[in-house]
Design a protein around this motif. Structure first.
Motif, PDB file in Angstrom:
ATOM      1  N   ILE A 101      21.069  -7.274 -41.256  1.00  0.00           N
ATOM      2  CA  ILE A 101      22.045  -7.505 -40.150  1.00  0.00           C
ATOM      3  C   ILE A 101      21.617  -6.141 -38.938  1.00  0.00           C
ATOM      4  O   ILE A 101      21.781  -6.401 -38.098  1.00  0.00           O
ATOM      5  N   PRO A 102      21.360  -4.897 -39.643  1.00  0.00           N
ATOM      6  CA  PRO A 102      20.851  -3.882 -38.691  1.00  0.00           C
ATOM      7  C   PRO A 102      19.519  -4.415 -37.885  1.00  0.00           C
ATOM      8  O   PRO A 102      19.489  -4.113 -36.589  1.00  0.00           O
ATOM      9  N   ALA A 103      18.694  -5.042 -38.311  1.00  0.00           N
ATOM     10  CA  ALA A 103      17.453  -5.653 -37.631  1.00  0.00           C
ATOM     11  C   ALA A 103      17.915  -6.674 -36.589  1.00  0.00           C
ATOM     12  O   ALA A 103      17.461  -6.549 -35.412  1.00  0.00           O
ATOM     13  N   ILE A 104      18.994  -7.429 -36.894  1.00  0.00           N
ATOM     14  CA  ILE A 104      19.512  -8.386 -35.908  1.00  0.00           C
ATOM     15  C   ILE A 104      20.143  -7.612 -34.875  1.00  0.00           C
ATOM     16  O   ILE A 104      20.153  -8.048 -33.643  1.00  0.00           O
ATOM     17  N   LEU A 105      20.792  -6.748 -35.121  1.00  0.00           N
ATOM     18  CA  LEU A 105      21.794  -5.644 -34.007  1.00  0.00           C
ATOM     19  C   LEU A 105      20.595  -5.131 -33.204  1.00  0.00           C
ATOM     20  O   LEU A 105      20.450  -5.077 -31.855  1.00  0.00           O
TER      21      LEU A 105
ATOM     22  N   LEU B 242      11.600  -4.547 -36.185  1.00  0.00           N
ATOM     23  CA  LEU B 242      10.574  -4.697 -37.043  1.00  0.00           C
ATOM     24  C   LEU B 242      10.601  -4.149 -38.361  1.00  0.00           C
ATOM     25  O   LEU B 242      10.442  -4.597 -39.502  1.00  0.00           O
ATOM     26  N   PHE B 243      11.186  -2.767 -38.334  1.00  0.00           N
ATOM     27  CA  PHE B 243      11.211  -1.830 -39.476  1.00  0.00           C
ATOM     28  C   PHE B 243      12.160  -2.498 -40.486  1.00  0.00           C
ATOM     29  O   PHE B 243      12.060  -2.545 -41.581  1.00  0.00           O
ATOM     30  N   PHE B 244      13.376  -2.741 -39.774  1.00  0.00           N
ATOM     31  CA  PHE B 244      14.795  -3.181 -40.657  1.00  0.00           C
ATOM     32  C   PHE B 244      14.477  -4.418 -41.338  1.00  0.00           C
ATOM     33  O   PHE B 244      15.079  -4.877 -42.334  1.00  0.00           O
ATOM     34  N   PHE B 245      13.765  -5.290 -40.562  1.00  0.00           N
ATOM     35  CA  PHE B 245      13.487  -6.644 -41.002  1.00  0.00           C
ATOM     36  C   PHE B 245      12.665  -6.476 -42.377  1.00  0.00           C
ATOM     37  O   PHE B 245      12.910  -7.127 -43.473  1.00  0.00           O
ATOM     38  N   ASN B 246      11.681  -5.788 -42.397  1.00  0.00           N
ATOM     39  CA  ASN B 246      10.716  -5.733 -43.323  1.00  0.00           C
ATOM     40  C   ASN B 246      11.307  -4.892 -44.600  1.00  0.00           C
ATOM     41  O   ASN B 246      11.317  -5.104 -45.680  1.00  0.00           O
ATOM     42  N   TYR B 247      12.114  -3.932 -43.998  1.00  0.00           N
ATOM     43  CA  TYR B 247      12.862  -2.930 -45.007  1.00  0.00           C
ATOM     44  C   TYR B 247      13.915  -3.959 -45.982  1.00  0.00           C
ATOM     45  O   TYR B 247      14.103  -3.934 -47.008  1.00  0.00           O
ATOM     46  N   ALA B 248      14.691  -4.859 -45.176  1.00  0.00           N
ATOM     47  CA  ALA B 248      15.371  -5.848 -45.919  1.00  0.00           C
ATOM     48  C   ALA B 248      14.874  -6.656 -46.872  1.00  0.00           C
ATOM     49  O   ALA B 248      15.239  -7.212 -47.818  1.00  0.00           O
ATOM     50  N   VAL B 249      13.539  -7.179 -46.305  1.00  0.00           N
ATOM     51  CA  VAL B 249      12.747  -8.164 -47.408  1.00  0.00           C
ATOM     52  C   VAL B 249      12.476  -7.145 -48.711  1.00  0.00           C
ATOM     53  O   VAL B 249      12.373  -7.609 -49.668  1.00  0.00           O
TER      54      VAL B 249
ATOM     55  N   LYS C 235       3.557 -10.710 -48.551  1.00  0.00           N
ATOM     56  CA  LYS C 235       2.234  -9.789 -48.708  1.00  0.00           C
ATOM     57  C   LYS C 235       2.130  -8.623 -48.380  1.00  0.00           C
ATOM     58  O   LYS C 235       1.525  -7.674 -48.887  1.00  0.00           O
ATOM     59  N   ASN C 236       2.909  -8.370 -47.204  1.00  0.00           N
ATOM     60  CA  ASN C 236       2.687  -7.070 -46.725  1.00  0.00           C
ATOM     61  C   ASN C 236       4.187  -6.413 -46.012  1.00  0.00           C
ATOM     62  O   ASN C 236       3.965  -5.540 -44.970  1.00  0.00           O
ATOM     63  N   ALA C 237       5.105  -6.764 -46.639  1.00  0.00           N
ATOM     64  CA  ALA C 237       6.251  -6.183 -46.160  1.00  0.00           C
ATOM     65  C   ALA C 237       6.358  -4.587 -46.462  1.00  0.00           C
ATOM     66  O   ALA C 237       6.891  -3.818 -45.644  1.00  0.00           O
ATOM     67  N   LEU C 238       5.903  -4.146 -47.590  1.00  0.00           N
ATOM     68  CA  LEU C 238       6.218  -2.493 -48.000  1.00  0.00           C
ATOM     69  C   LEU C 238       5.222  -2.002 -47.086  1.00  0.00           C
ATOM     70  O   LEU C 238       5.466  -1.097 -46.264  1.00  0.00           O
ATOM     71  N   LYS C 239       4.189  -2.411 -46.792  1.00  0.00           N
ATOM     72  CA  LYS C 239       3.033  -1.971 -46.034  1.00  0.00           C
ATOM     73  C   LYS C 239       3.553  -2.042 -44.331  1.00  0.00           C
ATOM     74  O   LYS C 239       3.393  -0.941 -43.515  1.00  0.00           O
ATOM     75  N   SER C 240       4.137  -2.934 -43.779  1.00  0.00           N
ATOM     76  CA  SER C 240       4.796  -2.985 -42.710  1.00  0.00           C
ATOM     77  C   SER C 240       5.877  -1.999 -42.421  1.00  0.00           C
ATOM     78  O   SER C 240       6.073  -1.577 -41.325  1.00  0.00           O
ATOM     79  N   CYS C 241       6.473  -1.652 -43.362  1.00  0.00           N
ATOM     80  CA  CYS C 241       7.635  -0.739 -43.161  1.00  0.00           C
ATOM     81  C   CYS C 241       6.829   0.896 -42.755  1.00  0.00           C
ATOM     82  O   CYS C 241       7.317   1.456 -41.825  1.00  0.00           O
ATOM     83  N   PHE C 242       5.655   0.974 -43.182  1.00  0.00           N
ATOM     84  CA  PHE C 242       4.796   2.104 -42.535  1.00  0.00           C
ATOM     85  C   PHE C 242       4.310   1.949 -41.349  1.00  0.00           C
ATOM     86  O   PHE C 242       4.525   2.792 -40.402  1.00  0.00           O
ATOM     87  N   VAL C 243       3.914   0.404 -41.210  1.00  0.00           N
ATOM     88  CA  VAL C 243       3.324   0.292 -39.809  1.00  0.00           C
ATOM     89  C   VAL C 243       4.314   0.543 -38.550  1.00  0.00           C
ATOM     90  O   VAL C 243       3.926   1.128 -37.478  1.00  0.00           O
ATOM     91  N   TYR C 244       5.583   0.078 -38.805  1.00  0.00           N
ATOM     92  CA  TYR C 244       6.501  -0.012 -37.914  1.00  0.00           C
ATOM     93  C   TYR C 244       7.363   1.127 -38.080  1.00  0.00           C
ATOM     94  O   TYR C 244       8.271   1.645 -36.955  1.00  0.00           O
TER      95      TYR C 244
END
Length: 333
Positions: free
Chosen positions: A107-111, A144-151, A159-168
């Motif tokens: 929900i924070p990502a949607i916000l 982008l961060f909160f979406f990957n963090y929710a995943v 494949k890369n949700a955890l790494k995407s948290c660092f990227v974004y």
């Protein structure tokens, strides 16, 4: 300075992408740990989002001009306040065996996505020189961060949700914290205090993401030490009825079936109108027929006639019978 600010965000983003591409050991899954700073910031952020959402709803209804995007943003602010309360308490009191909530964390990502659209829509009504492009950059990286963090929290196979948290996450921190500090220090609205809610939200979101990245950096595991174990579903046991050779049979015994109130009521209802009356009529007919037989048949048979209908030579035949009996007995001797 604004161009330097945007250029620094882009450079941090490229550094994070290079860092992720060179790393080959980070696991795909991550189990969150206790994080008191993130928990405190999450609770403060939830209170601020609730106040901002309520104030926005009040402004929409008082002005009489209802905007779909603004209404949606206000509703998502209230929902995000609930999510951040849950996340804050989860950060403060969770254990390693704690169970994560599912995709409500998205929900924070949607916000952030809705607010990014609102910022872009506002740019169409003003000159590009007066547009606040930095807010658009902040919401883009935060979405982008909160979406990957929710995943990551939901332990969804990716494949890369955890790494995407660092990227974004790193460029989001670099964009949101300076944005919030600048607007609170140099552009603070003294007339309408709640107008400063958005810059303060930016600052708290940046601090929250920063504390999450520090936690991940300290507790992240490599691929060989993390495995995902799927829980097997418990077998469903149906004790009400079982199917035997095409028929549905009850598992209860005959005594238990006899004691069921519903069964007795059904039997009484069935025999009340059909079986009982039919049986009574048949018994009456049988009794009447038997009575007629007794009156007409048995009584006449058992009555002794007054006249003797035996043959006249009955006495003479008795003598012949006696002679025959004596003859047979003599031969037997």
């Amino acid at each position: 300075m604004e161009y330097c600010y945007l250029g620094a965000c882009v450079l941090i983003f490229l550094f994070a992408v290079l860092f992720v591409l060179l790393d080959k050991k980070i696991a795909k899954y991550y189990l969150p740990q206790k994080n008191f700073p993130a928990g405190i910031v999450g609770i403060l952020l939830s209170l601020l989002l609730a106040a901002d959402g309520g104030f926005t709803v009040f402004q929409i209804f008082s002005s009489g001009r209802i905007s779909l995007l603004e209404t949606l943003g206000a509703v998502l602010s209230l929902l995000s306040a609930v999510v951040f309360i849950i996340l804050g308490l989860n950060h403060s009191f969770r254990y390693k065996e704690g169970k994560n909530f599912s995709l409500i964390n998205a929900i924070p990502a949607i916000l952030c996505g809705v607010r990014m659209v609102l910022s872009f829509v506002q740019f169409t009504t003003i000159s590009i020189r007066l547009a606040d492009v930095s807010s658009l950059i902040c919401y883009m990286f935060a979405t982008l961060f909160f979406f990957n963090y929710a995943v990551v929290l939901a332990l969804i196979k990716s494949k890369n949700a955890l790494k995407s948290c660092f990227v974004y996450g790193f460029p989001a921190v670099a964009a949101m914290i300076p944005y919030g500090v600048y607007h609170l220090v140099f552009r603070f609205d003294t007339e309408q205090v709640l107008n400063n809610a958005q810059p303060l939200e930016m600052l708290l979101l940046g601090l929250y993401i920063l504390f999450i990245l520090i936690e991940m950096t300290r507790h992240v595991r490599d691929k060989d030490s993390v495995t995902l174990v799927k829980e097997e579903e418990a077998p469903v046991v149906n004790i009400a009825e079982e199917k035997v050779e095409g028929f549905i049979a009850s598992n209860t015994s005959e005594d238990e079936n006899d004691s069921i109130e519903e069964t007795s009521q059904l039997e009484n209802r069935d025999t009340e109108d059909y079986l009982y009356l039919d049986t009574q009529e048949r018994n009456d007919v049988e009794n009447e027929e038997t009575k007629n037989d007794v009156e007409n048949y048995l009584t006449e048979v058992q009555e002794v006639p007054e006249e003797d209908d035996r043959p006249k030579d009955y006495e003479s035949r008795l003598d012949d019978i006696d002679k025959l009996i004596l003859d047979i007995s003599s031969k037997g001797d």
